[in-house]
Scaffold this active site. Sequence first.
Site, PDB file in Angstrom:
ATOM      1  N   HIS A  27      -8.336   0.655   7.450  1.00 51.89           N
ATOM      2  CA  HIS A  27      -8.169   2.080   6.733  1.00 51.89           C
ATOM      3  C   HIS A  27      -9.844   2.460   6.950  1.00 51.89           C
ATOM      4  CE1 HIS A  27      -5.550   1.271   3.419  1.00 51.89           C
ATOM      5  NE2 HIS A  27      -4.672   1.266   3.794  1.00 51.89           N
ATOM      6  N   MET A  79      -9.581   1.254  16.630  1.00 51.10           N
ATOM      7  CA  MET A  79     -10.876   1.783  16.985  1.00 51.10           C
ATOM      8  C   MET A  79     -11.726   2.806  18.253  1.00 51.10           C
ATOM      9  SD  MET A  79     -13.468  -0.864  15.987  1.00 51.10           S
ATOM     10  CE  MET A  79     -12.188  -1.498  14.807  1.00 51.10           C
ATOM     11  N   HIS A 120       3.973   4.353  13.359  1.00 48.93           N
ATOM     12  CA  HIS A 120       3.066   4.861  12.623  1.00 48.93           C
ATOM     13  C   HIS A 120       1.894   4.592  12.864  1.00 48.93           C
ATOM     14  CE1 HIS A 120       2.030   0.528  11.154  1.00 48.93           C
ATOM     15  NE2 HIS A 120       1.507   0.830  10.382  1.00 48.93           N
ATOM     16  N   GLY A 180       0.446  -0.741  16.875  1.00 48.24           N
ATOM     17  CA  GLY A 180       0.506  -2.110  15.759  1.00 48.24           C
ATOM     18  C   GLY A 180      -0.037  -2.994  16.644  1.00 48.24           C
ATOM     19  N   HIS A 186      -7.201   7.700   7.404  1.00 48.50           N
ATOM     20  CA  HIS A 186      -6.125   6.438   7.131  1.00 48.50           C
ATOM     21  C   HIS A 186      -6.896   5.596   5.856  1.00 48.50           C
ATOM     22  CE1 HIS A 186      -3.958   2.277   8.320  1.00 48.50           C
ATOM     23  NE2 HIS A 186      -2.999   3.414   7.721  1.00 48.50           N
ATOM     24  N   ASP A 207       1.013  -0.887  -0.260  1.00 49.42           N
ATOM     25  CA  ASP A 207       0.153  -0.441  -0.082  1.00 49.42           C
ATOM     26  C   ASP A 207       0.818   1.198   0.255  1.00 49.42           C
ATOM     27  OD1 ASP A 207      -2.421   1.685  -0.182  1.00 49.42           O
ATOM     28  OD2 ASP A 207      -3.383   0.962   2.014  1.00 49.42           O
TER      29      ASP A 207
END
Length: 477
Positions: free
Chosen positions: A232, A378, A399, A402, A261, A151
């Site tokens: 995402h 979330m 980022h 994880g 995202h 991606d």
Amino acid sequence: METKVMRINGDDLLAIGYVPSPALGVALKINEKRHGINRNDMMTFYAAVLKEPTAYLEHKVFGKLAKALIEDAENAALNNTIPLKETVEPYAIYGKDHIEAGAIKQMNLAMQLPVTVAGALMPDAHQGYGLPIGGVLATKNAVIPYGVGVDIGCRMALTVYDIPVTHFENNTELYKNVIMSNSVFGAGAGFRLWDRVDHAVLENKLFQENAFIANLKDKAWHQLGSSGGGNHFVEFGVLTFAEDDAPLGISKGTYLALLTHSGSRGMGATIAGHYTQLAKEICKLPYEARNLAYLDLDTPEGNDYWLAMNLAGDYASACHEVIHQKITAALGAQVLARVENHHNFAWKEQLNGEEVIVHRKGATPASKGVMGIIPGSMTAAGFLVRGNGATAAINSASHGAGRQMSRTLATKSINATGMQTLLDKAGVTLLGGGLDEAPIAYKDIFTVMKAQTDLVDIVAQFSPKMVRMADDGSKED
């Protein structure tokens, strides 16, 4: 007579010098039957055959293994296999106690590439393909397609609004309709011809000059402004600044914010697949390192990938821009600030006085003063951060939180009722999403942030309130 003992597995054989290869598979098949040989004697045979396979070509049990080892060696010579460095140079690992052994093993292998200059492993690291997720690798004039990832240019984008948080709390149906009307999710998902939007990124000259890229233009237009599957999302949340932030021009307080995202969709995945295969054909690495095949930037293939990668990154940014513009217009809101950062990319940067190619596969750029966004899950907090420019980390940070569970394990560990309980407890409305993205699948974000206090400073904390994800939990494309 052999009593109950542990079976010989791949790790046992790797420990005595075997490498991932067809011969390793043959060795494990021999062990399935054991042939009346006890475990200790089996290990002795394995070591002896590995040391001198020609001496065992006629052996009743180990002859096939001897032949496979010789064929592996011949194939390596025939293919002009590029040797790896014999030692692993030291590199920084942040939050090591919470990183799985498989990710560290992958990073160690990447450090043995002949083009590797430096590396670092972020606290959200977990095993991936080629370079681990959370792996940062600096190379000399070479780019690794699987070091960038499938991606390409996947990113975070945050828009801070002038809307009072109470307005969101009192009009949740309005915000739900805004998200649902202005976002499209899922692998392969896109827009009908009459719903598509134009963007300057579609005018990139590669769409005219590169035949391979030209064939991807309609797919790119079809998916422009959409999001993938997997992790995402498009979400509304509350962004809290504990103090004034002069660089952003934001005063202390709470703000409604939009966080997204996603990445370069089908176009990026196709580019990644094409150039990864090309790299493997050109760059013959040992079997165990095949997913780290690289392209020299001075070659036509390396230059073509570099241009395609940058196009995919620009395209991913355009997708976020379209989503944020649509939602901002639907709300009639004023934008107070916008922050964006990407991962799954390679950059030309200076490190210790020389130009290197820095791969950040699931890692956030964190040079001194650079803004970034590190989400949790979330239901967990996310953080707006400012980089500290830590050289040991190659100017990088995590980022996200994880994964600590695979998607399969996550779906087995929680049901719909348990998932809803977690959402209710956090005060989060989930629109779509699968059990594979359950909060329990992720590491504790506060533990991750604690492991990288040297890498970033926290500017604000984001609390998700309404999260939109792919309805079917489909993987990213």
